[in-house]
Design a protein around this motif. Structure first.
Motif, PDB file in Angstrom:
ATOM      1  N   ARG A 140      -0.349 -15.824  -0.004  1.00 14.24           N
ATOM      2  CA  ARG A 140       0.165 -16.768  -0.993  1.00 14.24           C
ATOM      3  C   ARG A 140      -0.736 -16.823  -2.224  1.00 14.24           C
ATOM      4  NH1 ARG A 140      -0.988 -21.837  -2.202  1.00 14.24           N
ATOM      5  NH2 ARG A 140      -2.422 -21.998  -0.434  1.00 14.24           N
ATOM      6  N   ILE A 141      -2.057 -16.889  -1.990  1.00 14.51           N
ATOM      7  CA  ILE A 141      -3.004 -16.946  -3.110  1.00 14.51           C
ATOM      8  C   ILE A 141      -3.027 -15.623  -3.858  1.00 14.51           C
ATOM      9  CG2 ILE A 141      -5.416 -17.267  -3.759  1.00 14.51           C
ATOM     10  CD1 ILE A 141      -5.718 -19.132  -1.377  1.00 14.51           C
ATOM     11  N   ALA A 142      -2.991 -14.517  -3.099  1.00 16.58           N
ATOM     12  CA  ALA A 142      -3.003 -13.191  -3.726  1.00 16.58           C
ATOM     13  C   ALA A 142      -1.796 -13.009  -4.644  1.00 16.58           C
ATOM     14  CB  ALA A 142      -3.025 -12.106  -2.651  1.00 16.58           C
ATOM     15  N   SER A 143      -0.622 -13.442  -4.173  1.00 16.57           N
ATOM     16  CA  SER A 143       0.597 -13.325  -4.975  1.00 16.57           C
ATOM     17  C   SER A 143       0.518 -14.203  -6.222  1.00 16.57           C
ATOM     18  CB  SER A 143       1.805 -13.732  -4.124  1.00 16.57           C
ATOM     19  OG  SER A 143       2.984 -13.727  -4.894  1.00 16.57           O
ATOM     20  N   PHE A 144      -0.020 -15.402  -6.053  1.00 16.32           N
ATOM     21  CA  PHE A 144      -0.193 -16.332  -7.176  1.00 16.32           C
ATOM     22  C   PHE A 144      -1.120 -15.745  -8.234  1.00 16.32           C
ATOM     23  CE2 PHE A 144      -3.113 -19.721  -8.725  1.00 16.32           C
ATOM     24  CZ  PHE A 144      -2.247 -20.385  -9.577  1.00 16.32           C
ATOM     25  N   LEU A 145      -2.241 -15.180  -7.790  1.00 21.54           N
ATOM     26  CA  LEU A 145      -3.201 -14.590  -8.725  1.00 21.54           C
ATOM     27  C   LEU A 145      -2.614 -13.386  -9.442  1.00 21.54           C
ATOM     28  CD1 LEU A 145      -6.486 -14.778  -6.614  1.00 21.54           C
ATOM     29  CD2 LEU A 145      -5.979 -16.062  -8.689  1.00 21.54           C
ATOM     30  N   LYS A 146      -1.957 -12.522  -8.678  1.00 25.48           N
ATOM     31  CA  LYS A 146      -1.401 -11.316  -9.293  1.00 25.48           C
ATOM     32  C   LYS A 146      -0.344 -11.668 -10.327  1.00 25.48           C
ATOM     33  CE  LYS A 146       0.588  -6.798  -8.367  1.00 25.48           C
ATOM     34  NZ  LYS A 146       0.934  -5.781  -7.344  1.00 25.48           N
ATOM     35  N   LYS A 147       0.537 -12.574  -9.976  1.00 22.28           N
ATOM     36  CA  LYS A 147       1.600 -12.953 -10.910  1.00 22.28           C
ATOM     37  C   LYS A 147       1.016 -13.538 -12.200  1.00 22.28           C
ATOM     38  CE  LYS A 147       5.740 -15.860 -11.338  1.00 22.28           C
ATOM     39  NZ  LYS A 147       6.632 -16.825 -10.645  1.00 22.28           N
ATOM     40  N   VAL A 195      -3.179  -5.331 -12.397  1.00 25.01           N
ATOM     41  CA  VAL A 195      -3.784  -5.972 -11.235  1.00 25.01           C
ATOM     42  C   VAL A 195      -3.533  -5.160  -9.967  1.00 25.01           C
ATOM     43  CG1 VAL A 195      -3.871  -8.070  -9.829  1.00 25.01           C
ATOM     44  CG2 VAL A 195      -3.460  -8.239 -12.295  1.00 25.01           C
ATOM     45  N   THR A 196      -4.596  -4.966  -9.193  1.00 22.17           N
ATOM     46  CA  THR A 196      -4.507  -4.369  -7.865  1.00 22.17           C
ATOM     47  C   THR A 196      -5.058  -5.370  -6.864  1.00 22.17           C
ATOM     48  OG1 THR A 196      -4.784  -2.115  -8.709  1.00 22.17           O
ATOM     49  CG2 THR A 196      -5.269  -2.474  -6.365  1.00 22.17           C
ATOM     50  N   VAL A 197      -4.325  -5.631  -5.794  1.00 26.46           N
ATOM     51  CA  VAL A 197      -4.754  -6.567  -4.757  1.00 26.46           C
ATOM     52  C   VAL A 197      -5.149  -5.796  -3.509  1.00 26.46           C
ATOM     53  CG1 VAL A 197      -4.084  -8.486  -3.274  1.00 26.46           C
ATOM     54  CG2 VAL A 197      -3.280  -8.422  -5.633  1.00 26.46           C
ATOM     55  N   VAL A 198      -6.330  -6.128  -2.970  1.00 27.21           N
ATOM     56  CA  VAL A 198      -6.809  -5.548  -1.708  1.00 27.21           C
ATOM     57  C   VAL A 198      -7.228  -6.701  -0.808  1.00 27.21           C
ATOM     58  CG1 VAL A 198      -8.455  -3.984  -0.610  1.00 27.21           C
ATOM     59  CG2 VAL A 198      -7.588  -3.471  -2.903  1.00 27.21           C
ATOM     60  N   ALA A 199      -6.879  -6.604   0.494  1.00 24.80           N
ATOM     61  CA  ALA A 199      -7.010  -7.765   1.372  1.00 24.80           C
ATOM     62  C   ALA A 199      -8.188  -7.707   2.334  1.00 24.80           C
ATOM     63  CB  ALA A 199      -5.719  -7.960   2.175  1.00 24.80           C
ATOM     64  N   MET A 220      -5.235  -0.881 -24.683  1.00 22.45           N
ATOM     65  CA  MET A 220      -4.986  -0.729 -23.253  1.00 22.45           C
ATOM     66  C   MET A 220      -5.432  -1.996 -22.524  1.00 22.45           C
ATOM     67  SD  MET A 220      -6.143   2.370 -20.688  1.00 22.45           S
ATOM     68  CE  MET A 220      -7.877   1.960 -20.730  1.00 22.45           C
ATOM     69  N   SER A 221      -4.620  -2.475 -21.602  1.00 24.26           N
ATOM     70  CA  SER A 221      -4.949  -3.717 -20.902  1.00 24.26           C
ATOM     71  C   SER A 221      -6.062  -3.490 -19.888  1.00 24.26           C
ATOM     72  CB  SER A 221      -3.708  -4.268 -20.188  1.00 24.26           C
ATOM     73  OG  SER A 221      -3.211  -3.324 -19.266  1.00 24.26           O
ATOM     74  N   SER A 222      -6.832  -4.535 -19.633  1.00 19.86           N
ATOM     75  CA  SER A 222      -7.921  -4.462 -18.663  1.00 19.86           C
ATOM     76  C   SER A 222      -7.363  -4.409 -17.252  1.00 19.86           C
ATOM     77  CB  SER A 222      -8.843  -5.677 -18.810  1.00 19.86           C
ATOM     78  OG  SER A 222      -9.456  -5.691 -20.075  1.00 19.86           O
ATOM     79  N   ARG A 223      -8.079  -3.693 -16.371  1.00 21.91           N
ATOM     80  CA  ARG A 223      -7.664  -3.561 -14.974  1.00 21.91           C
ATOM     81  C   ARG A 223      -8.508  -4.493 -14.118  1.00 21.91           C
ATOM     82  NH1 ARG A 223      -7.588   1.878 -12.312  1.00 21.91           N
ATOM     83  NH2 ARG A 223      -6.182   0.730 -10.937  1.00 21.91           N
ATOM     84  N   ILE A 224      -7.837  -5.330 -13.348  1.00 26.22           N
ATOM     85  CA  ILE A 224      -8.526  -6.312 -12.516  1.00 26.22           C
ATOM     86  C   ILE A 224      -8.234  -6.044 -11.051  1.00 26.22           C
ATOM     87  CG2 ILE A 224      -8.709  -8.764 -11.938  1.00 26.22           C
ATOM     88  CD1 ILE A 224      -8.119  -9.400 -14.838  1.00 26.22           C
ATOM     89  N   LEU A 225      -9.290  -6.028 -10.254  1.00 27.37           N
ATOM     90  CA  LEU A 225      -9.182  -5.887  -8.802  1.00 27.37           C
ATOM     91  C   LEU A 225      -9.288  -7.271  -8.194  1.00 27.37           C
ATOM     92  CD1 LEU A 225      -9.105  -4.121  -6.228  1.00 27.37           C
ATOM     93  CD2 LEU A 225     -11.606  -3.931  -6.406  1.00 27.37           C
ATOM     94  N   VAL A 226      -8.270  -7.674  -7.435  1.00 30.11           N
ATOM     95  CA  VAL A 226      -8.265  -8.975  -6.775  1.00 30.11           C
ATOM     96  C   VAL A 226      -8.494  -8.762  -5.280  1.00 30.11           C
ATOM     97  CG1 VAL A 226      -6.880 -10.990  -6.148  1.00 30.11           C
ATOM     98  CG2 VAL A 226      -6.780 -10.072  -8.475  1.00 30.11           C
ATOM     99  N   ALA A 227      -9.559  -9.357  -4.759  1.00 36.25           N
ATOM    100  CA  ALA A 227      -9.884  -9.270  -3.333  1.00 36.25           C
ATOM    101  C   ALA A 227      -9.526 -10.593  -2.683  1.00 36.25           C
ATOM    102  CB  ALA A 227     -11.366  -8.963  -3.148  1.00 36.25           C
ATOM    103  N   GLU A 228      -8.390 -10.636  -2.017  1.00 34.16           N
ATOM    104  CA  GLU A 228      -7.901 -11.887  -1.435  1.00 34.16           C
ATOM    105  C   GLU A 228      -7.008 -11.570  -0.239  1.00 34.16           C
ATOM    106  OE1 GLU A 228      -7.315 -15.151  -0.140  1.00 34.16           O
ATOM    107  OE2 GLU A 228      -8.272 -15.466  -2.105  1.00 34.16           O
ATOM    108  N   TYR A 248     -14.517  -2.798  -1.425  1.00 32.23           N
ATOM    109  CA  TYR A 248     -15.711  -2.046  -1.824  1.00 32.23           C
ATOM    110  C   TYR A 248     -15.341  -0.641  -2.299  1.00 32.23           C
ATOM    111  CZ  TYR A 248     -20.028   0.607  -1.576  1.00 32.23           C
ATOM    112  OH  TYR A 248     -21.073   1.425  -1.881  1.00 32.23           O
ATOM    113  N   ALA A 249     -14.472   0.043  -1.549  1.00 33.74           N
ATOM    114  CA  ALA A 249     -14.084   1.411  -1.906  1.00 33.74           C
ATOM    115  C   ALA A 249     -13.399   1.450  -3.265  1.00 33.74           C
ATOM    116  CB  ALA A 249     -13.173   1.989  -0.825  1.00 33.74           C
ATOM    117  N   HIS A 250     -12.506   0.510  -3.512  1.00 38.10           N
ATOM    118  CA  HIS A 250     -11.825   0.469  -4.808  1.00 38.10           C
ATOM    119  C   HIS A 250     -12.814   0.176  -5.936  1.00 38.10           C
ATOM    120  CE1 HIS A 250      -8.018   0.369  -2.618  1.00 38.10           C
ATOM    121  NE2 HIS A 250      -7.380   0.466  -3.776  1.00 38.10           N
ATOM    122  N   ALA A 251     -13.674  -0.812  -5.734  1.00 39.77           N
ATOM    123  CA  ALA A 251     -14.580  -1.252  -6.802  1.00 39.77           C
ATOM    124  C   ALA A 251     -15.630  -0.201  -7.123  1.00 39.77           C
ATOM    125  CB  ALA A 251     -15.244  -2.562  -6.427  1.00 39.77           C
TER     126      ALA A 251
END
Length: 225
Positions: free
Chosen positions: A13-20, A29-33, A1-9, A39-42
């Motif tokens: 443009r940067i968020a899309s770059f990181l997620k891709k 990958v889940t992105v929260v802005a 199973m792949s690891s789940r990463i939370l991206v806080a950005e 905090y709630a997600h993590a």
């Protein structure tokens, strides 16, 4: 199973770059802005690592990190920051971050650090207790003791002590310690060097005098306390 990463950005443009990039590397990958949502997600669990931008709206990254650690969350955190001062670097790592990267950054380096943190976070069964002249560390239980006296160490302090115990009597340069403990693949910078010195001071304070010797111009060495 792949690891789940939370991206806080919060920068789209940067968020899309990181997620891709992270999805291409095989991660979920889940992105929260914004800070409160991060905090709630993590804190809710389910993520294996947090890539945390410091400049978040509402609650900044430092506040998110402090609240996560206060709540007992041990999720590995890699900080992204446009701030490159020594004070901000030390503040992030002292606040419980596992690594940091200054913007702008190369994705390949971020990916290497993410993989390293995920690997280090995986439990390692049946590791022996490390001992050196009355200093003992149990990597499995994270218990540390000096001549039978329990010593409370942060995760980073424990990793530094473990590195010294795995190289007893050997002089370790700041660059070696940075690579072994922080996983940096950068050329050593002044800020990074300062972080190593700061954590050596923290560890000396807790272990007591005599354990970590300074070898002028070379680095540090574990000696009998």
């Amino acid at each position: 199973m792949s690891s789940r990463i939370l991206v806080a950005e919060d920068e789209p443009r940067i968020a899309s770059f990181l997620k891709k990039g992270l999805v291409t590397a095989g991660f979920e990958v889940t992105v929260v802005a914004e800070g409160a949502g991060v905090y709630a997600h993590a804190v809710g669990g389910g993520f294996d690592l947090l890539v945390l931008d410091i400049g978040l709206p509402g609650m900044d990254g430092f506040d998110v990190l402090r609240r996560l650690r206060a709540a007992g969350s041990a999720i590995p955190v890699v900080i992204l920051t446009a701030r490159d001062s020594v004070q901000d670097t030390v503040a992030g790592l002292s606040g419980g971050a596992d690594d940091y990267m200054a913007k702008p950054f190369r994705f390949e380096e971020l990916l290497a650090r993410v993989r390293l943190r995920l690997e280090r976070a995986r439990p390692v069964p049946d590791r022996d207790v490390l001992a050196f002249h009355g200093l003992q560390l149990d990597p499995r239980t994270r218990h540390a003791a000096v001549h039978g006296r329990t010593v409370e160490l942060s995760a980073r302090e424990f990793a530094l002590a473990e590195t010294f115990l795995r190289h007893p009597g050997q002089v370790l340069s700041r660059e070696q310690l940075l690579r072994l403990v922080w996983g940096s693949v950068d050329t050593l910078s002044g800020a990074s060097s300062n972080v190593v010195d700061v954590y050596v001071r923290y560890l000396r304070r807790k272990l007591g005098p005599g354990w970590i010797a300074t070898v002028r111009g070379a680095g540090y060495r574990l000696e009998p306390g």
